[in-house]
Design an enzyme around this catalytic site. Structure first.
Site, short mmCIF file in Angstrom:
data_model
loop_
_atom_site.label_atom_id
_atom_site.label_comp_id
_atom_site.label_asym_id
_atom_site.label_seq_id
_atom_site.Cartn_x
_atom_site.Cartn_y
_atom_site.Cartn_z
N ARG A 157 0.85 -1.19 0.00
CA ARG A 157 0.00 0.00 0.00
C ARG A 157 0.89 1.24 0.00
O ARG A 157 1.94 1.28 0.62
CB ARG A 157 -0.91 0.02 1.23
CG ARG A 157 -2.03 -1.03 1.19
CD ARG A 157 -3.03 -0.73 0.09
NE ARG A 157 -4.17 -1.64 0.09
CZ ARG A 157 -4.23 -2.76 -0.64
NH1 ARG A 157 -3.21 -3.10 -1.42
NH2 ARG A 157 -5.32 -3.51 -0.59
N GLU A 185 -2.93 7.94 -4.40
CA GLU A 185 -3.15 7.03 -5.52
C GLU A 185 -4.53 7.30 -6.10
O GLU A 185 -5.52 7.29 -5.37
CB GLU A 185 -3.07 5.58 -5.03
CG GLU A 185 -3.11 4.55 -6.14
CD GLU A 185 -2.88 3.13 -5.66
OE1 GLU A 185 -3.71 2.27 -6.00
OE2 GLU A 185 -1.88 2.90 -4.94
N HIS A 202 -0.75 0.13 -10.07
CA HIS A 202 -1.40 -0.88 -9.23
C HIS A 202 -1.83 -2.08 -10.09
O HIS A 202 -2.98 -2.52 -10.07
CB HIS A 202 -2.62 -0.29 -8.51
CG HIS A 202 -2.88 -0.96 -7.19
ND1 HIS A 202 -3.35 -0.29 -6.09
CD2 HIS A 202 -2.76 -2.26 -6.80
CE1 HIS A 202 -3.50 -1.13 -5.07
NE2 HIS A 202 -3.15 -2.34 -5.49
#
Length: 261
Positions: free
Chosen positions: A174, A203, A222
């Protein structure tokens, strides 16, 4: 949709098992409690994410990110993964899969995890209290752990200052595990060799952010686990859990509401 799920559960108190499709449950932690059994996708996506992590490690050490942006022939730059010292922060499914993928490279592998237990293929397993010791001398540091209040901002300026100037940080967990401004500082001042990030904070990473123009930063959107990879893997997990649920057996991927994962 956390609010939507919460509303459904309030309307349907008879539901006693909830399967979350994601490996990380930090967005749902506000509604997770002991009134129901909660399971998540931890371990489901370990293989593709570990494969992505290995690709980022090789791209970083071999200077592929920089070479790919050049417009002329440049001098050779790069380091071996063979025999490298690798620290993996997190001892779950991604770590297990990555350790297996690293075996042909004869790396010295240290795993930092909550529960200190022996792991196949790992030279040393230590607790989070020893994180600093594992950063010193590491050629590669891989973040593959859940996001909790304790792990937020795990790598900041203090940690980067202790790392080797050639070390690469790989984040497939993360974005909030890393203090982004401090990472920009570390890269700008050559405190570390580089960073390969599949996740960022914020993000998505905004257009024009300094990390986009940092030559020793590789960013993927991602994609350690894509929908094409995830759907069949998640389907297998759900099928297995439904079968176990019908038999009254232990479900896979149960969430510990106190630990937050």
């Amino acid at each position: 949709d956390v609010a939507g799920l919460d509303a459904v559960l309030r309307e349907c108190p008879h539901i006693n098992w909830v399967q979350i499709p994601f490996a990380g449950v930090e967005n749902f932690i506000s509604i997770i409690n002991n009134d129901r059994v909660w399971t998540c996708g931890k371990g489901v996506y370990a293989e593709p994410v570990a494969e992505h992590a290995l690709g980022l490690i090789l791209a970083g050490l071999r200077n592929i990110g920089v070479h790919a942006q050049e417009t002329s022939w440049t001098r050779p730059v790069g380091r071996n993964l063979l025999g490298a010292r690798v620290t993996i922060v997190g001892g779950g499914g991604i770590a297990v899969a990555l350790v297996r993928l690293l075996q042909p490279f004869s790396c010295h592998i240290t795993v930092v995890r909550h529960s200190v237990t022996d792991m196949d293929g790992v030279d040393q397993v230590v607790s989070a209290h020893s994180l600093i010791d594992t950063l010193v001398g590491a050629d590669v540091v891989v973040l593959a752990l859940p996001l909790t209040p304790e792990t937020q901002g795990l790598l900041s300026r203090a940690e980067f200052e202790l790392m080797e100037p050639h070390a690469w940080v790989i984040n497939v967990a993360r974005g909030k595990h890393i203090v982004t401004d401090d990472l920009v500082w570390a890269l700008t001042n050559n405190k570390i060799g580089g960073a390969a990030l599949d996740v960022t904070d914020p993000e998505p990473l905004p257009v024009g952010h300094p990390l986009w123009s940092e030559p020793h930063c590789i960013i993927t959107p991602h994609t350690g686990n894509t929908p094409e990879m995830a759907e069949p893997l998640l389907a297998q997990r759900i099928s297995a859990n439904v079968a176990s649920y019908m038999k009254g057996e232990q479900l896979i991927g149960t969430v510990d509401s106190h630990r937050g994962y």
